[in-house]
Motif scaffolding. Structure first.
Motif, PDB file in Angstrom:
ATOM      1  N   GLN A   1      -6.571   2.935   7.843  1.00  0.00           N
ATOM      2  CA  GLN A   1      -5.317   2.236   8.086  1.00  0.00           C
ATOM      3  C   GLN A   1      -5.412   0.799   7.606  1.00  0.00           C
ATOM      4  N   VAL A   2      -4.301   0.317   7.098  1.00  0.00           N
ATOM      5  CA  VAL A   2      -4.184  -1.062   6.659  1.00  0.00           C
ATOM      6  C   VAL A   2      -3.017  -1.698   7.399  1.00  0.00           C
ATOM      7  N   GLN A   3      -3.252  -2.843   7.964  1.00  0.00           N
ATOM      8  CA  GLN A   3      -2.189  -3.582   8.638  1.00  0.00           C
ATOM      9  C   GLN A   3      -1.793  -4.775   7.780  1.00  0.00           C
ATOM     10  N   LEU A   4      -0.508  -4.992   7.660  1.00  0.00           N
ATOM     11  CA  LEU A   4       0.016  -6.068   6.832  1.00  0.00           C
ATOM     12  C   LEU A   4       0.887  -6.982   7.693  1.00  0.00           C
ATOM     13  N   VAL A   5       0.601  -8.271   7.642  1.00  0.00           N
ATOM     14  CA  VAL A   5       1.366  -9.247   8.407  1.00  0.00           C
ATOM     15  C   VAL A   5       1.913 -10.300   7.451  1.00  0.00           C
ATOM     16  N   GLU A   6       3.216 -10.431   7.460  1.00  0.00           N
ATOM     17  CA  GLU A   6       3.883 -11.338   6.536  1.00  0.00           C
ATOM     18  C   GLU A   6       4.197 -12.672   7.193  1.00  0.00           C
ATOM     19  N   SER A   7       4.312 -13.694   6.364  1.00  0.00           N
ATOM     20  CA  SER A   7       4.807 -14.989   6.796  1.00  0.00           C
ATOM     21  C   SER A   7       5.580 -15.598   5.642  1.00  0.00           C
ATOM     22  N   GLY A   8       6.393 -16.576   5.973  1.00  0.00           N
ATOM     23  CA  GLY A   8       7.236 -17.191   4.958  1.00  0.00           C
ATOM     24  C   GLY A   8       8.676 -16.777   5.169  1.00  0.00           C
ATOM     25  N   ALA A  98       1.418  -1.822   0.578  1.00  0.00           N
ATOM     26  CA  ALA A  98       0.120  -1.577  -0.056  1.00  0.00           C
ATOM     27  C   ALA A  98      -0.131  -0.082  -0.202  1.00  0.00           C
ATOM     28  N   ASP A  99      -0.910   0.258  -1.212  1.00  0.00           N
ATOM     29  CA  ASP A  99      -1.383   1.618  -1.378  1.00  0.00           C
ATOM     30  C   ASP A  99      -2.506   1.637  -2.392  1.00  0.00           C
ATOM     31  N   ARG A 100      -3.130   2.798  -2.553  1.00  0.00           N
ATOM     32  CA  ARG A 100      -4.294   2.892  -3.428  1.00  0.00           C
ATOM     33  C   ARG A 100      -3.958   2.630  -4.884  1.00  0.00           C
ATOM     34  N   THR A 101      -2.779   3.073  -5.304  1.00  0.00           N
ATOM     35  CA  THR A 101      -2.379   2.872  -6.694  1.00  0.00           C
ATOM     36  C   THR A 101      -1.081   2.087  -6.751  1.00  0.00           C
ATOM     37  N   ILE A 102      -0.889   1.397  -7.844  1.00  0.00           N
ATOM     38  CA  ILE A 102       0.295   0.552  -7.978  1.00  0.00           C
ATOM     39  C   ILE A 102       1.523   1.416  -8.229  1.00  0.00           C
ATOM     40  N   GLY A 103       2.666   0.956  -7.760  1.00  0.00           N
ATOM     41  CA  GLY A 103       3.895   1.699  -7.973  1.00  0.00           C
ATOM     42  C   GLY A 103       5.100   0.783  -7.965  1.00  0.00           C
ATOM     43  N   VAL A 104       6.207   1.308  -8.457  1.00  0.00           N
ATOM     44  CA  VAL A 104       7.445   0.535  -8.502  1.00  0.00           C
ATOM     45  C   VAL A 104       8.557   1.215  -7.719  1.00  0.00           C
ATOM     46  N   GLN A 105       8.173   2.218  -6.927  1.00  0.00           N
ATOM     47  CA  GLN A 105       9.139   2.901  -6.090  1.00  0.00           C
ATOM     48  C   GLN A 105       8.760   2.728  -4.621  1.00  0.00           C
ATOM     49  N   THR A 106       9.770   2.772  -3.771  1.00  0.00           N
ATOM     50  CA  THR A 106       9.519   2.639  -2.341  1.00  0.00           C
ATOM     51  C   THR A 106       8.532   3.697  -1.854  1.00  0.00           C
ATOM     52  N   TYR A 107       8.656   4.916  -2.337  1.00  0.00           N
ATOM     53  CA  TYR A 107       7.817   6.008  -1.858  1.00  0.00           C
ATOM     54  C   TYR A 107       6.383   5.943  -2.375  1.00  0.00           C
ATOM     55  N   ASP A 108       6.084   4.976  -3.231  1.00  0.00           N
ATOM     56  CA  ASP A 108       4.719   4.802  -3.729  1.00  0.00           C
ATOM     57  C   ASP A 108       3.814   4.139  -2.703  1.00  0.00           C
ATOM     58  N   TYR A 109       4.399   3.572  -1.638  1.00  0.00           N
ATOM     59  CA  TYR A 109       3.631   2.781  -0.691  1.00  0.00           C
ATOM     60  C   TYR A 109       3.614   3.422   0.696  1.00  0.00           C
ATOM     61  N   ASN A 110       2.428   3.500   1.276  1.00  0.00           N
ATOM     62  CA  ASN A 110       2.277   4.071   2.610  1.00  0.00           C
ATOM     63  C   ASN A 110       2.072   3.031   3.698  1.00  0.00           C
ATOM     64  N   GLY A 113       4.460  -4.074   5.763  1.00  0.00           N
ATOM     65  CA  GLY A 113       4.558  -5.181   6.690  1.00  0.00           C
ATOM     66  C   GLY A 113       5.830  -5.075   7.505  1.00  0.00           C
ATOM     67  N   GLN A 114       6.021  -6.024   8.398  1.00  0.00           N
ATOM     68  CA  GLN A 114       7.142  -5.968   9.325  1.00  0.00           C
ATOM     69  C   GLN A 114       8.458  -6.437   8.700  1.00  0.00           C
ATOM     70  N   GLY A 115       8.388  -7.102   7.570  1.00  0.00           N
ATOM     71  CA  GLY A 115       9.593  -7.604   6.915  1.00  0.00           C
ATOM     72  C   GLY A 115       9.957  -9.001   7.374  1.00  0.00           C
ATOM     73  N   THR A 116      10.391  -9.830   6.437  1.00  0.00           N
ATOM     74  CA  THR A 116      10.839 -11.184   6.769  1.00  0.00           C
ATOM     75  C   THR A 116      12.163 -11.457   6.051  1.00  0.00           C
ATOM     76  N   GLN A 117      13.032 -12.157   6.720  1.00  0.00           N
ATOM     77  CA  GLN A 117      14.362 -12.418   6.201  1.00  0.00           C
ATOM     78  C   GLN A 117      14.347 -13.603   5.244  1.00  0.00           C
ATOM     79  N   VAL A 118      15.006 -13.417   4.111  1.00  0.00           N
ATOM     80  CA  VAL A 118      15.270 -14.510   3.181  1.00  0.00           C
ATOM     81  C   VAL A 118      16.786 -14.602   3.010  1.00  0.00           C
ATOM     82  N   THR A 119      17.327 -15.768   3.262  1.00  0.00           N
ATOM     83  CA  THR A 119      18.761 -15.995   3.097  1.00  0.00           C
ATOM     84  C   THR A 119      18.963 -17.142   2.129  1.00  0.00           C
ATOM     85  N   VAL A 120      19.715 -16.878   1.068  1.00  0.00           N
ATOM     86  CA  VAL A 120      19.997 -17.891   0.054  1.00  0.00           C
ATOM     87  C   VAL A 120      21.479 -18.224   0.128  1.00  0.00           C
ATOM     88  N   SER A 121      21.780 -19.467   0.453  1.00  0.00           N
ATOM     89  CA  SER A 121      23.172 -19.887   0.577  1.00  0.00           C
ATOM     90  C   SER A 121      23.670 -20.449  -0.752  1.00  0.00           C
TER      91      SER A 121
END
Length: 122
Positions: A1-8, A98-110, A113-121
């Protein structure tokens, strides 16, 4: 298992910059490809950028190419997304993945992270 924690993330005016960080823990090493994806309200999650485990190859969505830069520091098990020249259409929740191999689709990653909001006004 890999845990991912985002900031920013946060709120910024159009034309501004933000930097995301994503710290990995657990079964990491440096053998995982890392990516950033985003989901705007009412839209499907979409690919933004990805980097191979060694950092030698990067991939970008056309919509962010030339404005965003993905990088990683394997000594810190951290991946970064530098976002410049931000536009209102960049507003979304940004996810590190993250995943073992690189991908450009959502389903490529298992691992996600929890997600962080970006708002551009405008």
């Amino acid at each position: 298992q890999v845990q991912l924690v985002e900031s920013g993330g946060g709120l910024v005016q159009a034309g501004g910059s933000l930097r995301h960080s994503c710290a990995a823990s657990g079964r990491t090493g440096s053998t995982y490809a890392m990516g950033w994806l985003r989901q705007a309200p009412g839209k499907e999650r979409e690919f933004v950028a990805a980097v191979t485990w060694g950092g030698g190859r990067t991939y970008y969505a056309d919509s962010v190419h030339g404005r965003f830069t993905i990088s990683r520091d394997n000594a810190k098990n951290t991946v970064y997304l530098q976002m410049n020249s931000l536009k209102p259409e960049d507003t979304a929740v940004y996810y590190c993945a993250a995943d073992r191999t690189i991908g450009v689709q959502t389903y490529d990653y298992n691992y996600w992270g929890q997600g962080t909001q970006v708002t551009v006004s405008s």
